[in-house]
Design an enzyme around this catalytic site. Structure first.
Site, short mmCIF file in Angstrom:
data_model
loop_
_atom_site.label_atom_id
_atom_site.label_comp_id
_atom_site.label_asym_id
_atom_site.label_seq_id
_atom_site.Cartn_x
_atom_site.Cartn_y
_atom_site.Cartn_z
N ILE A 55 11.17 88.88 100.59
CA ILE A 55 11.80 88.92 99.49
C ILE A 55 12.90 89.50 100.17
O ILE A 55 13.24 89.50 101.25
CB ILE A 55 11.26 90.82 99.03
CG1 ILE A 55 11.83 91.05 97.51
CG2 ILE A 55 11.36 91.87 100.44
CD1 ILE A 55 11.52 92.59 97.02
N SER A 56 13.70 88.74 99.57
CA SER A 56 15.56 88.09 99.59
C SER A 56 15.62 89.95 100.11
O SER A 56 15.96 90.82 99.03
CB SER A 56 16.39 87.58 98.22
OG SER A 56 15.87 86.83 98.99
N GLN A 57 17.16 89.76 100.18
CA GLN A 57 17.87 90.93 100.99
C GLN A 57 18.79 91.09 99.48
O GLN A 57 19.17 90.25 98.46
CB GLN A 57 19.65 90.80 101.76
CG GLN A 57 20.74 91.58 101.58
CD GLN A 57 21.42 90.92 102.45
OE1 GLN A 57 21.64 89.86 103.41
NE2 GLN A 57 22.67 91.86 102.94
#
Length: 211
Positions: A55-57
Site C-alpha cells: 500500500i503506497s505511502q
C-alpha cells in the site's frame, strides 16, 4: 496519529487540495492493511499487503490524487487496485472508478472491503491492467499504482484528449520517476511532466514485455 491527523500532516507536507485531504481523513487506512501491520497504518510510509505488493505511502497517494486535478464528474481508470486504498480515495473525488487488479486474492478482498464501506461508484475487474479497460474507454484520467518500465500504450490510448495520467515509470530497483502525462487535445505528442523520483513495485502482465 489518526487519519484526520494524517491528513493534517499531509497538508503540512504541501498537499493543498482540500477534497483530497478530506477523502483521506474520511478513511481508516488500517482497514486496508493486514492486521500484522496495522499499528503502522497512519505512518507516512508504504506497507506490505502480501503477494509482493504494498500500500503506497500516504503522501504519494495524496500527491497523485491531487495531480489528477479531479473536479467530481470524471471517470477514472486505476491500474492496480491492491488493497483498495487509492481506489477509495479516488471514489470520493470522481463520479466512477474503474480499477483493474491482476492478483486474484487482492481483487477479491478489495472488492469485499469497498462494498462493505459503501462505495457504489467503484467497478473492479480481475485482469491485466496494462490492457486497460477498453469497453469503458475513454477515461478522463488514469492512475497507475505500480511501475512499468515504459508507459503502456494501450492504457495511454484509452485516455481522453486533454486527460491526465499519473504513472510511476522505470525499472525495478532502478531510477523510477512519477510522470504526469497529458494527452494532447488534438492528438499530438503528449505533454510529460517529471514530478519526483519514486520507488514502486513493478507492474506485471504485458508491462514486462513493453519496449
Amino acid at each position: 496519529m489518526g487519519d484526520r491527523e494524517l491528513a493534517d500532516f499531509l497538508e503540512r507536507q504541501g498537499i493543498r487540495d482540500r477534497r483530497v485531504l478530506d477523502a483521506i481523513a474520511h478513511l481508516n487506512r488500517a482497514d486496508f492493511i493486514p492486521e500484522s501491520a496495522r499499528s503502522a497504518a497512519t505512518q507516512d510510509s508504504p506497507l506490505p499487503i502480501g503477494h509482493g505488493q504494498t500500500i503506497s505511502q500516504p503522501f504519494i497517494v495524496a500527491l497523485m490524487s491531487q495531480a489528477l486535478e479531479l473536479q467530481g464528474p470524471e471517470r477514472v481508470l486505476e491500474i492496480g487496485t491492491g488493497s483498495g486504498y487509492q481506489t477509495a480515495v479516488l471514489a470520493q473525488l470522481c463520479r466512477e472508478v474503474y480499477s483493474v487488479e491482476i492478483v486474484p486474492s487482492l481483487a477479491d478482498s478489495a472488492r469485499e472491503l469497498l462494498e462493505r464501506l459503501g462505495f457504489q461508484n467503484v467497478h473492479l475487474r480481475l485482469g491485466d491492467g496494462t490492457l486497460g479497460w477498453p469497453e469503458e474507454a475513454p477515461f478522463d484520467a488514469v492512475i497507475g499504482t505500480a511501475a512499468p518500465e515504459f508507459v503502456p500504450p494501450k492504457v495511454l490510448g484509452q485516455l481522453k484528449p486533454g486527460g491526465r495520467m499519473l504513472m510511476p515509470v522505470g525499472p525495478q530497483g532502478g531510477n523510477q520517476e512519477l510522470l504526469c502525462i497529458t494527452r494532447a487535445p488534438g492528438g499530438g505528442v503528449p505533454r510529460v511532466q517529471h514530478l519526483l523520483p519514486v520507488r514502486f513495485v513493478p507492474m506485471t502482465g504485458e508491462a514486462r514485455h513493453l519496449g
